[in-house]
Scaffold this motif. Structure first.
Motif, mmCIF file in Angstrom:
data_model
loop_
_atom_site.group_PDB
_atom_site.id
_atom_site.type_symbol
_atom_site.label_atom_id
_atom_site.label_comp_id
_atom_site.label_asym_id
_atom_site.label_seq_id
_atom_site.Cartn_x
_atom_site.Cartn_y
_atom_site.Cartn_z
ATOM 1 N N TYR A 87 0.816 -1.210 0.000
ATOM 2 C CA TYR A 87 0.000 0.000 0.000
ATOM 3 C C TYR A 87 0.847 1.256 0.000
ATOM 4 O O TYR A 87 2.000 1.248 0.408
ATOM 5 C CB TYR A 87 -0.960 -0.002 1.191
ATOM 6 C CG TYR A 87 -0.277 -0.067 2.532
ATOM 7 C CD1 TYR A 87 -0.062 1.098 3.275
ATOM 8 C CD2 TYR A 87 0.140 -1.275 3.066
ATOM 9 C CE1 TYR A 87 0.560 1.049 4.511
ATOM 10 C CE2 TYR A 87 0.754 -1.334 4.295
ATOM 11 C CZ TYR A 87 0.960 -0.173 5.018
ATOM 12 O OH TYR A 87 1.581 -0.221 6.236
ATOM 13 N N GLN A 147 1.459 5.038 1.327
ATOM 14 C CA GLN A 147 1.206 5.885 2.493
ATOM 15 C C GLN A 147 2.066 7.123 2.319
ATOM 16 O O GLN A 147 3.294 7.034 2.390
ATOM 17 C CB GLN A 147 1.551 5.152 3.783
ATOM 18 C CG GLN A 147 1.183 5.903 5.029
ATOM 19 C CD GLN A 147 1.393 5.047 6.267
ATOM 20 O OE1 GLN A 147 2.201 4.120 6.272
ATOM 21 N NE2 GLN A 147 0.659 5.358 7.303
ATOM 22 N N GLY A 148 1.410 8.229 2.040
ATOM 23 C CA GLY A 148 2.162 9.434 1.715
ATOM 24 C C GLY A 148 2.889 9.213 0.396
ATOM 25 O O GLY A 148 2.306 8.792 -0.585
ATOM 26 N N ARG A 156 3.385 -5.149 3.758
ATOM 27 C CA ARG A 156 3.077 -5.677 5.091
ATOM 28 C C ARG A 156 3.167 -7.191 5.031
ATOM 29 O O ARG A 156 2.508 -7.834 4.210
ATOM 30 C CB ARG A 156 1.671 -5.226 5.473
ATOM 31 C CG ARG A 156 1.257 -5.630 6.826
ATOM 32 C CD ARG A 156 1.684 -4.592 7.838
ATOM 33 N NE ARG A 156 0.990 -4.879 9.067
ATOM 34 C CZ ARG A 156 1.607 -5.277 10.162
ATOM 35 N NH1 ARG A 156 2.919 -5.380 10.189
ATOM 36 N NH2 ARG A 156 0.931 -5.557 11.232
ATOM 37 N N THR A 160 6.396 -4.230 8.686
ATOM 38 C CA THR A 160 6.151 -3.377 7.537
ATOM 39 C C THR A 160 7.489 -2.962 6.961
ATOM 40 O O THR A 160 8.381 -2.539 7.695
ATOM 41 C CB THR A 160 5.347 -2.127 7.954
ATOM 42 O OG1 THR A 160 4.133 -2.567 8.583
ATOM 43 C CG2 THR A 160 5.018 -1.265 6.761
ATOM 44 N N GLU A 196 -3.772 0.461 -2.927
ATOM 45 C CA GLU A 196 -3.488 -0.803 -2.240
ATOM 46 C C GLU A 196 -3.669 -2.032 -3.123
ATOM 47 O O GLU A 196 -4.627 -2.141 -3.880
ATOM 48 C CB GLU A 196 -4.394 -0.921 -1.012
ATOM 49 C CG GLU A 196 -4.091 -2.102 -0.136
ATOM 50 C CD GLU A 196 -4.741 -1.994 1.236
ATOM 51 O OE1 GLU A 196 -4.406 -2.838 2.080
ATOM 52 O OE2 GLU A 196 -5.557 -1.094 1.466
#
Length: 146
Positions: free
Chosen positions: A62, A64-65, A71, A76, A102
């Motif tokens: 995924y 993020q920012g 994961r 992570t 994602e």
């Protein structure tokens, strides 16, 4: 089909050249297979350490920012690839895009919650949850046969 291997001292990476009289399905399939040959691992970073992740162990990938994260069961890991590059690389396997940011490995999905109107919540075997966007709902339902 003739196969020729020519050694070139100093060449860092192999180069494959296909010489053919006409483009046909066999040649196209050969080119596709040769292009798909890559390391089976995903390279990730944890601090100063580079980790080789087996995609089968990754539950979800995924954004993020400005970062792309993978994961696994218990950690992570930061990946260097963009999400669309990973989607292309992992195509044809258990990874499907569930939303804009994602990808989920459906080999690790344990249950689906359809109780929320208009969306599906996926529960993974490591306890993580992912939500399927409306845009990807049809593809996911088709993949799952529901």
């Amino acid at each position: 089909m003739d196969v020729e291997i020519r050694l070139e001292p100093g060449r860092a990476a192999p180069k494959v050249l296909i010489l053919t009289g006409e483009m046909n399905e066999t040649v196209a399939e050969l080119a596709r297979r040769l292009s798909a040959v890559e390391s089976r691992f995903l390279a990730g970073r944890r601090g100063d350490e580079v980790l080789l992740l087996d995609p089968a162990q990754v539950r979800r990938i995924y954004a993020q920012g400005q970062q792309v994260l993978a994961r696994t069961e218990g950690e992570t890991v930061l990946l260097k690839n963009r999400l669309y590059e990973l989607e292309e690389r992992l195509a044809g396997g258990p990874f499907l895009r569930v939303s804009h940011g994602e990808l989920v490995n459906f080999d690790h999905v344990r249950s689906l919650d359809l109780s929320m109107a208009g969306t599906i919540s996926l529960r993974l075997d490591n306890g993580d949850a992912a939500f399927v966007s409306r845009r990807n709902m049809g593809r996911i339902k088709s993949y799952l046969g529901i």
